[in-house]
Enzyme design. Structure first.
Site, short mmCIF file in Angstrom:
data_model
loop_
_atom_site.label_atom_id
_atom_site.label_comp_id
_atom_site.label_asym_id
_atom_site.label_seq_id
_atom_site.Cartn_x
_atom_site.Cartn_y
_atom_site.Cartn_z
N GLY A 80 1.08 -1.25 -0.05
CA GLY A 80 0.08 0.17 0.12
C GLY A 80 1.46 1.52 -0.36
O GLY A 80 0.40 1.98 1.01
N ASP A 86 -5.27 2.03 5.15
CA ASP A 86 -6.64 2.48 5.56
C ASP A 86 -7.37 1.66 6.96
O ASP A 86 -7.19 0.25 7.31
CB ASP A 86 -7.40 1.71 4.60
CG ASP A 86 -6.96 2.75 2.85
OD1 ASP A 86 -6.52 3.67 3.15
OD2 ASP A 86 -7.09 1.70 2.20
N GLU A 143 4.14 10.13 1.79
CA GLU A 143 3.48 11.33 1.90
C GLU A 143 2.43 11.20 3.15
O GLU A 143 2.13 12.87 3.60
CB GLU A 143 2.65 11.39 0.81
CG GLU A 143 3.37 11.41 -1.54
CD GLU A 143 4.58 10.71 -0.65
OE1 GLU A 143 4.37 9.42 -0.66
OE2 GLU A 143 5.56 11.01 -1.48
N GLU A 144 1.50 10.81 3.26
CA GLU A 144 1.09 10.19 4.50
C GLU A 144 1.42 10.65 5.96
O GLU A 144 1.12 11.45 6.41
CB GLU A 144 0.01 8.34 4.35
CG GLU A 144 -0.89 8.67 5.02
CD GLU A 144 -1.64 9.97 4.37
OE1 GLU A 144 -2.50 9.95 3.38
OE2 GLU A 144 -2.69 10.27 5.55
N ASN A 173 -3.70 -6.32 -5.88
CA ASN A 173 -3.77 -5.90 -4.74
C ASN A 173 -2.60 -6.72 -4.02
O ASN A 173 -2.91 -7.83 -3.53
CB ASN A 173 -5.47 -7.14 -4.66
CG ASN A 173 -6.56 -6.49 -3.68
OD1 ASN A 173 -5.77 -7.05 -2.47
ND2 ASN A 173 -7.65 -7.64 -3.94
N SER A 174 -2.06 -6.20 -2.47
CA SER A 174 -1.18 -7.14 -1.71
C SER A 174 -2.15 -8.35 -1.12
O SER A 174 -1.50 -8.80 -0.61
CB SER A 174 -0.72 -6.12 -0.78
OG SER A 174 -2.00 -5.86 -0.24
N LEU A 191 2.87 1.58 5.58
CA LEU A 191 2.63 2.55 6.84
C LEU A 191 1.60 3.13 6.51
O LEU A 191 0.92 3.49 5.08
CB LEU A 191 3.57 3.17 5.90
CG LEU A 191 5.58 2.43 6.34
CD1 LEU A 191 6.20 3.71 5.43
CD2 LEU A 191 5.24 2.22 7.01
N GLU A 215 0.70 -1.48 -5.25
CA GLU A 215 -0.38 -0.21 -4.49
C GLU A 215 -1.79 -0.54 -5.82
O GLU A 215 -1.41 -1.18 -6.74
CB GLU A 215 0.56 0.95 -4.97
CG GLU A 215 -1.07 2.46 -4.87
CD GLU A 215 -2.32 2.54 -3.51
OE1 GLU A 215 -1.56 2.30 -2.49
OE2 GLU A 215 -2.91 2.30 -3.98
N LEU A 216 -2.72 -0.67 -5.30
CA LEU A 216 -3.99 -1.17 -5.05
C LEU A 216 -4.65 0.42 -6.11
O LEU A 216 -5.07 -0.28 -7.79
CB LEU A 216 -5.27 -0.73 -4.16
CG LEU A 216 -6.28 -1.71 -4.37
CD1 LEU A 216 -6.04 -3.41 -5.29
CD2 LEU A 216 -7.19 -2.29 -2.97
N1 SAM Z 1 1.78 4.08 2.74
C1 SAM Z 1 1.00 5.17 2.06
C2 SAM Z 1 1.66 6.36 2.91
O1 SAM Z 1 2.21 6.41 3.63
O2 SAM Z 1 1.69 7.73 1.95
C3 SAM Z 1 -0.22 5.19 1.48
C4 SAM Z 1 -0.92 5.13 2.77
S1 SAM Z 1 -2.58 6.01 1.99
C5 SAM Z 1 -3.84 6.18 3.32
C6 SAM Z 1 -3.14 3.62 1.99
C7 SAM Z 1 -2.55 2.89 0.71
O3 SAM Z 1 -3.09 1.62 0.60
C8 SAM Z 1 -3.63 3.56 -0.81
O4 SAM Z 1 -2.90 4.12 -1.85
C9 SAM Z 1 -4.50 2.59 -1.09
O5 SAM Z 1 -4.99 2.55 -2.07
C10 SAM Z 1 -3.32 1.17 -0.70
N2 SAM Z 1 -3.85 -0.15 -0.15
C11 SAM Z 1 -5.72 -0.46 0.04
N3 SAM Z 1 -5.03 -1.76 -0.01
C12 SAM Z 1 -4.69 -2.39 -0.94
C13 SAM Z 1 -4.30 -3.15 -1.27
N4 SAM Z 1 -5.27 -4.44 -0.85
N5 SAM Z 1 -3.50 -3.85 -2.13
C14 SAM Z 1 -2.62 -3.06 -1.62
N6 SAM Z 1 -2.77 -1.42 -2.48
C15 SAM Z 1 -4.31 -0.90 -1.31
#
Ligand code: SAM
Length: 223
Positions: free
Chosen positions: A42, A121, A197-198, A98-99, A118, A65-66
């Site tokens: 993610g 969601d 970024e988050e 999709n991890s 990190l 990343e999804l």
């Molecule tokens: N880790 C990054 C940061 O700290 O800036 C992004 C945080 S963001 C709140 C969560 C990310 O996880 C989103 O970009 C979302 O698309 C991704 N995500 C959610 N479920 C996922 C999955 N099953 N597989 C891959 N990525 C996923």
């Protein structure tokens, strides 16, 4: 549906030439000594990996990343860094996937030395906790792809999720927490709270972050 992205049928089908073209110029498989070792699950826009890329220039790393638009953005960012800094950022890539479904398609047993989760969601509702990326079933999978002593880094600004991730890891037989001393000595711990970024958004807004960093234990001989 996940039909918009291709999925390798096994880790030996991951196309290293596509992800790391300068390091794997000809088509074919990566040799065993050069496998991906860090996975940012993610990864969003990929800020952590971009920092890690120069800190660990010899280590191959990938973000999963999804969202395809976010993945494209991260890919373009990496491409432009490669052009602007010849010879650098060749060890970092991202993939749209999709991890929660496909980790074993990308990494074989004991392949990874670091995994990052990190600011995932939160999925607040109890019935949606199974959708959280560090749920106990997925921890089994992570223990499988991590090497002995490999490290899982988690962080969130949602206290309830932080407690939940920590307790999932504490209750899992294959993970143990790093000690305070180990946390302080590990430069990646600090980066994992500040380089994404988050993480930067949370810091800008003066928010708190809850971190849990665990090691995959070396199983004791049960004979
Ligand atoms: N880790 C990054 C940061 O700290 O800036 C992004 C945080 S963001 C709140 C969560 C990310 O996880 C989103 O970009 C979302 O698309 C991704 N995500 C959610 N479920 C996922 C999955 N099953 N597989 C891959 N990525 C996923």
């Amino acid at each position: 549906s996940d039909s918009h992205f291709p999925v390798p049928i096994s880790p030996s089908h991951v196309d290293y030439c596509l992800h790391y073209p300068q390091l794997f110029p000809s088509t074919g498989q990566a040799d065993n000594s050069k496998k991906i070792q860090f996975a940012d699950v993610g990864c969003g826009f990929g800020g952590l990996l971009i920092s890690l890329s120069t800190l660990f220039p010899k280590t191959l790393m990938i973000g999963m990343e999804l969202r395809d638009k976010v993945t494209e953005y991260a890919k373009e960012h990496i491409s432009s860094l490669r052009v602007a800094n010849p010879g650098q950022y060749q060890n970092v890539s991202v993939v749209c996937t999709n991890s929660m479904k496909y980790i074993p398609n990308y990494f074989k047993k004991g392949q990874l030395s670091k995994m990052f989760f990190l600011f995932p969601d939160p999925h607040f509702k109890e019935k949606n906790h199974r959708r959280r990326v560090t749920n106990p079933f997925l921890l089994d999978e992570y223990a499988y792809v991590l090497e002995d002593g490999g490290i899982i880094y988690t962080i969130t600004d949602v206290e309830e999720l932080g407690d939940w991730m920590k307790s999932c890891l504490e209750n899992h037989p294959m993970f143990e927490a790093l000690t305070e001393k180990e946390l302080e000595a590990n430069p990646v711990v600090k980066l994992s709270s500040s380089a994404t970024e988050e993480g930067q958004k949370v810091a800008r807004n003066g928010g708190q972050a809850f971190q849990a960093v665990f090691r995959r234990i070396v199983p004791t001989n049960q004979a």
